[in-house]
Design an enzyme around this catalytic site. Structure first.
Site, mmCIF file in Angstrom:
data_model
loop_
_atom_site.group_PDB
_atom_site.id
_atom_site.type_symbol
_atom_site.label_atom_id
_atom_site.label_comp_id
_atom_site.label_asym_id
_atom_site.label_seq_id
_atom_site.Cartn_x
_atom_site.Cartn_y
_atom_site.Cartn_z
ATOM 1 C CE LYS A 164 -9.038 -10.654 -2.870
ATOM 2 N NZ LYS A 164 -8.693 -10.807 -1.446
ATOM 3 C CE LYS A 224 -4.341 -1.575 2.083
ATOM 4 N NZ LYS A 224 -5.288 -1.358 3.187
ATOM 5 C CE LYS A 240 -15.106 -4.264 1.228
ATOM 6 N NZ LYS A 240 -14.282 -4.184 2.440
HETATM 7 P P1 AMP Z 1 -11.791 -6.724 1.633
HETATM 8 O O1 AMP Z 1 -12.815 -6.550 0.552
HETATM 9 O O2 AMP Z 1 -10.425 -6.950 1.066
HETATM 10 O O3 AMP Z 1 -11.866 -5.687 2.710
HETATM 11 O O4 AMP Z 1 -12.110 -8.116 2.337
HETATM 12 C C1 AMP Z 1 -13.167 -8.339 3.224
HETATM 13 C C2 AMP Z 1 -13.320 -9.838 3.386
HETATM 14 O O5 AMP Z 1 -13.805 -10.450 2.175
HETATM 15 C C3 AMP Z 1 -11.993 -10.556 3.694
HETATM 16 O O6 AMP Z 1 -12.220 -11.571 4.657
HETATM 17 C C4 AMP Z 1 -11.583 -11.174 2.378
HETATM 18 O O7 AMP Z 1 -10.827 -12.347 2.513
HETATM 19 C C5 AMP Z 1 -12.923 -11.461 1.698
HETATM 20 N N1 AMP Z 1 -12.788 -11.307 0.225
HETATM 21 C C6 AMP Z 1 -12.469 -10.159 -0.417
HETATM 22 N N2 AMP Z 1 -12.443 -10.346 -1.755
HETATM 23 C C7 AMP Z 1 -12.747 -11.661 -1.974
HETATM 24 C C8 AMP Z 1 -12.880 -12.470 -3.146
HETATM 25 N N3 AMP Z 1 -12.727 -11.962 -4.380
HETATM 26 N N4 AMP Z 1 -13.199 -13.769 -2.988
HETATM 27 C C9 AMP Z 1 -13.369 -14.284 -1.754
HETATM 28 N N5 AMP Z 1 -13.268 -13.585 -0.610
HETATM 29 C C10 AMP Z 1 -12.959 -12.278 -0.695
#
Ligand code: AMP
Ligand code: TRP
Length: 354
Positions: free
Chosen positions: A212, A131, A215
Site C-alpha cells: 500500500k 506497532k 505515509k
Molecule cells: P493513514 O495514512 O494510514 O493515516 O490513513 C489516513 C486515511 O487514508 C485512512 O482513512 C486510510 O484508509 C486512507 N489511506 C491510507 N493509505 C491509503 C492508500 N494507499 N490507498 C487508499 N487509501 C489510503
C-alpha cells in the site's frame, strides 16, 4: 441491560442531522492514496445536503505522539495537514475542521472512558500488536490509543465514522466502549457505525505495487505521489513506476501485472471513469510509456491545484490559516464541552467550581 438507541432516536439526539466524524494523523506527508481513499469521500459527504449531514474532521496530533515525533516537525506537519485538507475541499465554514489537542475535552474524556475499558479489549487490537512489535520500548499511549479515538467520536455523538479497513476494529471497540458506558452510567452516547468505502480505492506504492502507498514509506523516493510534490516530481515518480515486461494495458489480479493495474486504478479513481472506459482510453496506446504519461497528466491536474492552494494558506504569517484553526477549535469545543459535562455528571463528579 440497556439497549442502544435506534437510528431515529440518535438522529434526534444530534438535532436532526446525521453526524460524520473522522480523523487523520499529522505524521508523515499526505499522499495520493490518502486523497483518493479517504479525504475525497469526506469532501463528497460534506457537499451533500447540509440539512442532512454535519461533518467533523479532526487532525489528531494527540494520536501522533503515541510514536516518537520531533516537535518542530509535528508543528509543521499539523499546520500543513490542516492546510492540505482545506485545499482538498474540506470547507472549514461547513465542516468543523479542528486540531485534536485544542479541545481539551478529548484528553479528559479519554481518562473517563479508559476506566470503563477492560484491558483485554485493548491488548487484542491488531494495530497495537503490530506497532508494539516494531518498537523497542512501547509507550502506554500505544495501547490506549483506541480509547482516545473513541473519545474523539463519542464526544460529538457521531453516527458515521468513515475510515479505511484498517481502522474498523478501532471503531468497533469504540462501539463496545460506548455501549458499556451507556450500560454502566445510563444512556450517554450514540453508538457509531464504521463506514468503509465499498470500492476502496486502495492505491499501491509506485516503487512496489504489492505494498500500500503509505505515509511511513512516503519519504522514499519514487514510492508515493505527495500532495505537496511539484509537477516535475510527480511526472518523474509515475514515469519510474514499476510495471512488467509486457505491454498489455488492462486491469488484472495477476501479481505480475500489479504495477499496471495500480496505474489504471489511479487513472480510474482520478477521472471517475469506469474500468471498461479506462481500458478503452488506452486501446491504441503504444506501450506503458503512453499509459504513464497520461496518468501523470491527470494526477498533475488534481494535485497541482491542491498543492498551490495549500501553499497559499501556509505562506508568510499564515494568518488566515490560524484564523481557521481557531474557528474549528471553538466550534468543536462548543459541542464537546457539554458532552464532557454530561459524562462528569453521570460519573458522579461534583460540578467544577467556577
Ligand atoms: P493513514 O495514512 O494510514 O493515516 O490513513 C489516513 C486515511 O487514508 C485512512 O482513512 C486510510 O484508509 C486512507 N489511506 C491510507 N493509505 C491509503 C492508500 N494507499 N490507498 C487508499 N487509501 C489510503
Ligand atoms: N486512528 C485513525 C488513523 O490512524 C485516526 C483517528 C483518530 C480517527 N481519531 C479518529 C479516525 C476518529 C476516525 C475517527 O487513521
Amino acid at each position: 441491560m440497556s439497549r442502544s438507541p435506534n437510528q431515529d432516536e440518535t438522529r434526534s439526539a444530534a438535532h436532526g442531522r446525521r453526524r460524520i466524524f473522522s480523523g487523520i494523523q499529522p505524521s508523515g506527508s499526505l499522499h495520493l492514496g490518502n486523497y483518493l481513499g479517504a479525504i475525497r469521500q469526506w469532501v463528497r459527504r460534506q457537499d451533500e445536503r447540509s440539512d442532512e449531514v454535519e461533518s467533523f474532521i479532526c487532525v489528531v496530533d494527540l494520536h501522533a505522539i503515541t510514536l516518537p515525533q520531533d516537535p518542530e516537525s509535528l508543528r509543521r506537519q499539523t499546520r500543513e495537514l490542516f492546510a492540505l485538507l482545506i485545499a482538498c475541499g474540506i470547507d472549514p465554514e461547513r465542516t468543523t475542521l479542528f486540531v485534536q489537542s485544542h479541545v481539551r475535552a478529548h484528553t479528559e474524556a479519554t481518562w473517563m472512558l479508559l476506566c470503563a475499558t477492560p484491558l483485554g479489549w485493548l491488548e487484542r487490537m491488531t494495530q497495537y500488536k503490530v506497532k508494539a512489535q516494531r518498537q523497542e520500548s512501547v509507550g502506554a499511549g500505544l495501547l490506549t490509543y483506541p480509547v482516545l479515538q473513541a473519545a474523539d467520536i463519542l464526544l460529538y455523538d457521531a453516527h458515521e465514522v468513515p475510515v479505511g479497513e484498517d481502522q474498523k476494529q478501532h471503531v468497533e471497540l469504540c462501539r463496545d466502549v460506548a455501549q458499556r458506558f451507556n450500560h454502566l452510567y445510563g444512556e450517554t452516547f450514540v453508538v457509531p457505525e464504521p463506514v468503509i468505502p465499498q470500492v476502496g480505492a486502495r492505491i499501491m506504492g509506485l516503487d512496489d505495487p504489492s505494498a500500500k502507498m503509505s505515509k511511513s514509506d512516503s519519504a522514499a523516493r519514487g514510492h508515493a505521489v505527495l500532495l505537496t510534490d511539484p509537477d516535475a516530481e510527480i511526472e518523474r515518480a509515475i514515469k519510474r513506476a514499476v510495471t512488467d515486461s509486457g505491454n498489455e494495458i488492462r486491469f488484472s489480479d495477476d501479481p505480475e501485472k500489479a504495477g499496471v493495474d495500480n496505474l489504471l486504478s489511479i487513472y480510474a479513481a482520478v477521472t471517475g471513469r469506469s474500468r471498461a472506459e479506462c481500458e478503452a482510453d488506452f486501446a491504441d496506446a503504444r506501450g506503458y510509456g503512453d499509459l504513464k504519461k497520461r496518468v501523470a497528466e491527470v494526477v498533475v491536474d488534481v494535485v497541482g491545484p491542491i498543492r498551490e492552494r495549500a501553499a497559499e494558506l501556509l505562506r508568510g504569517d499564515h494568518r488566515e490559516l490560524d484564523r481557521l484553526v481557531a474557528l474549528g477549535a471553538e466550534r468543536a469545543a462548543a459541542i464537546a464541552e457539554p458532552k464532557l459535562a454530561q459524562m462528569r455528571e453521570r460519573l458522579g463528579f461534583l460540578p467544577a467550581p467556577r
